[in-house]
Motif scaffolding. Structure first.
Motif, short mmCIF file in Angstrom:
data_model
loop_
_atom_site.label_atom_id
_atom_site.label_comp_id
_atom_site.label_asym_id
_atom_site.label_seq_id
_atom_site.Cartn_x
_atom_site.Cartn_y
_atom_site.Cartn_z
N ASP A 40 0.82 -1.21 0.00
CA ASP A 40 0.00 0.00 0.00
C ASP A 40 0.86 1.26 0.00
O ASP A 40 0.51 2.26 -0.66
CB ASP A 40 -0.96 -0.01 1.19
N GLN A 41 1.98 1.25 0.73
CA GLN A 41 2.85 2.42 0.73
C GLN A 41 3.47 2.66 -0.65
O GLN A 41 3.60 3.80 -1.09
CB GLN A 41 3.95 2.24 1.78
N THR A 42 3.83 1.60 -1.32
CA THR A 42 4.37 1.73 -2.67
C THR A 42 3.33 2.30 -3.64
O THR A 42 3.63 3.16 -4.47
CB THR A 42 4.88 0.37 -3.17
N LEU A 43 2.11 1.80 -3.55
CA LEU A 43 1.05 2.29 -4.43
C LEU A 43 0.71 3.75 -4.15
O LEU A 43 0.47 4.54 -5.07
CB LEU A 43 -0.19 1.41 -4.28
N ILE A 44 0.69 4.13 -2.86
CA ILE A 44 0.39 5.53 -2.51
C ILE A 44 1.48 6.45 -3.07
O ILE A 44 1.18 7.51 -3.64
CB ILE A 44 0.25 5.67 -0.99
N ALA A 45 2.73 6.05 -2.92
CA ALA A 45 3.82 6.87 -3.46
C ALA A 45 3.74 6.96 -4.99
O ALA A 45 3.98 8.03 -5.57
CB ALA A 45 5.17 6.28 -3.04
N PHE A 46 3.37 5.87 -5.65
CA PHE A 46 3.23 5.89 -7.10
C PHE A 46 2.12 6.85 -7.53
O PHE A 46 2.30 7.63 -8.48
CB PHE A 46 2.93 4.47 -7.60
N VAL A 47 0.98 6.79 -6.85
CA VAL A 47 -0.14 7.66 -7.21
C VAL A 47 0.21 9.13 -6.99
O VAL A 47 -0.11 10.00 -7.82
CB VAL A 47 -1.39 7.26 -6.40
#
Length: 472
Positions: free
Chosen positions: A323-330
């Motif tokens: 989830d942290q990776t996806l939030i940073a990507f977004v």
């Protein structure tokens, strides 16, 4: 001026970017179908109808050809046996080809669903071309995995059937041996149900790992086994409820349709009249419920694939911090960073990937902006350190006296203060004596000084008095 540029807030994704609860996974499995219905629902239904239509046409043609071929051979002809064997072999080949086509269709839909959910988690809606470009490298691995599942089921059926035939052949197919064989088949089938459920749940996220991680078939099997560890019962519950709900929907569509077609068929052609209009109407009433059933089956395949992909994302969020990776990507994508610079957010980090040792699970918290509770990570335990007391130098303050305060239940004590003497009783004043009125300075200068007897008892003023500010 500042170098910062205003950018709009990232678009809210259709998939929550935090560990999900059981009800959230179940609900999103159905609601995610609305995110991209033209691609998922339209493609799944179209391909399902196409494969079914092709299968029906092929079966009808092969059956007609086989019947005509057998009928053309007179009874007792030496060619009758080989023709019948060839017809049976042709039927088997056609069945295998149709099965492979169905397996390929299932694999494509599973891959497209996994790819679409991955785009939905990033707040994007991808067209069919983009989804297929992500599925195409993993298509043959998906196809091989589906064939592996079918081969395992076929081998199990052959083993059970072979054991039953061996039991019956050992007793010359007597009634007791037939009963024993039937009982053995029932027992083995019932015993295999828990095994099939356990294996299918442990290998539930293999298609998602094949598509999103670009893993090999062996690596995907291992990844699914480790990601489902600790999430077995939620995964089983979600898939069971999805299957039960969609199965009930299929029955609701098929059973009334079958009853209506049977009743109306008897009404439209009570005597079996071969009228073309009646035959066409009867076929329409028979085919229409089957079309609805096919649509429900296509939706079932999409919902099941969505649920499996959501379980995959939830497991990686809990164990690997996806989830942290996806939030940073977004967030970086919302600030204008290109995808080539952002990379693939679903790539597995070897330092954070799950291993043989079960990882600690993150608690489900932090919804709607609420912070996660503090977590204690292993290996970061610090012993308490005693700190010596520190003596601070005293700062002298001027003593201040405060009046005592009156508290309930305590007598008030007044501080020792010097108060003016209280007024006394009025005393008799001496007779009023007329006081001289003040005169102007000129008159005072010409007037005679008062006699010494009339002067007050106080000391007389000095002769050199001067007004303030005047000359001395």
């Amino acid at each position: 001026m500042s170098g910062q540029v205003w950018t709009p807030a990232p678009k809210k994704s259709a998939i929550p970017l935090h560990p999900m609860t059981f009800g959230m996974i179940l609900g999103r499995s159905f609601s995610a179908l609305r995110h991209n219905p033209k691609v998922l629902f339209g493609f799944a239904v179209a391909v399902q109808f196409g494969i079914t239509a092709i299968a029906v046409v092929v079966i009808v043609l092969v059956a007609g050809f086989s019947a005509a071929r057998i009928a053309s051979v007179p009874a007792g002809s030496p060619d009758q046996g080989p023709i019948i064997a060839g017809t049976v072999a042709l039927g088997i080949v056609v069945g295998v080809v149709l099965t492979l086509a169905s397996v390929a269709f299932t694999s494509i839909v599973q891959g497209l669903v996994a790819a679409d959910v991955s785009f939905a988690a990033l707040g994007r809606k991808a067209p069919l071309r983009s989804l297929w470009s992500r599925v195409r490298p993993a298509f043959w691995r998906l196809f091989g995995y589906a064939l592996l599942q079918g081969l395992a089921v076929l081998l199990w059926m052959l083993a059970v059937g072979g054991a039953a035939v061996a039991i019956m052949a050992g007793s010359d197919f007597s009634n007791s041996s037939i009963g024993l064989a039937v009982g053995l088949i029932v027992l083995l089938v019932l015993a295999s149900i828990p095994l099939v459920v356990w294996l299918s749940t442990k290998l539930l996220v293999v298609p998602a790992a094949l598509v999103l991680e670009k893993a090999t078939l062996g690596a995907a099997l291992v990844r699914s086994w480790r990601l489902i560890r600790g999430r077995f019962w939620p995964a089983l519950g979600v898939m069971f409820l999805i299957s039960a709900i969609m199965g009930l929907a299929a029955q609701v569509v098929s059973v009334p349709g079958s009853i209506i077609s049977g009743v109306l068929g008897g009404v439209m052609a009570p005597s079996g009249s071969p009228d073309e209009s009646e035959v066409i109407g009867f076929l329409a009433l028979t085919i229409l419920p089957q079309i609805l059933v096919l649509a429900v089956q296509a939706i079932t395949l999409v919902v099941q694939g969505t649920g499996a992909t959501l379980i995959y994302l939830d497991s990686r969020m809990r164990y690997e911090g996806l989830d942290q990776t996806l939030i940073a990507f977004v967030e970086r994508s919302a600030h204008g960073a290109p995808d080539t610079e952002l990379g693939d957010p679903y790539a597995v980090d070897p330092a954070r990937a799950v291993s043989k040792t079960p990882p600690p699970r993150r608690p489900v918290a932090g919804y709607a902006g609420q912070p996660y509770p503090p977590q204690a990570y292993p290996g970061q335990q610090y012993a308490g350190q005693p700190y010596p007391p520190q003596a601070y130098p005293g700062q002298p303050y001027a003593g201040q006296s405060y009046p005592a305060q009156a508290y309930p239940g305590q007598p008030y004590q007044a501080p020792p203060q010097a108060y003016p003497a209280p007024p006394q009783a009025p005393q008799a004043l001496p007779p009023y004596a007329a006081q001289p009125q003040p005169t102007s300075p000129s008159a005072a200068a010409g007037a005679a000084a008062p006699p010494a007897a009339a002067a007050p008892t106080a000391a007389p003023p000095s002769d050199d008095w001067a007004a303030p500010g005047g000359a001395g």
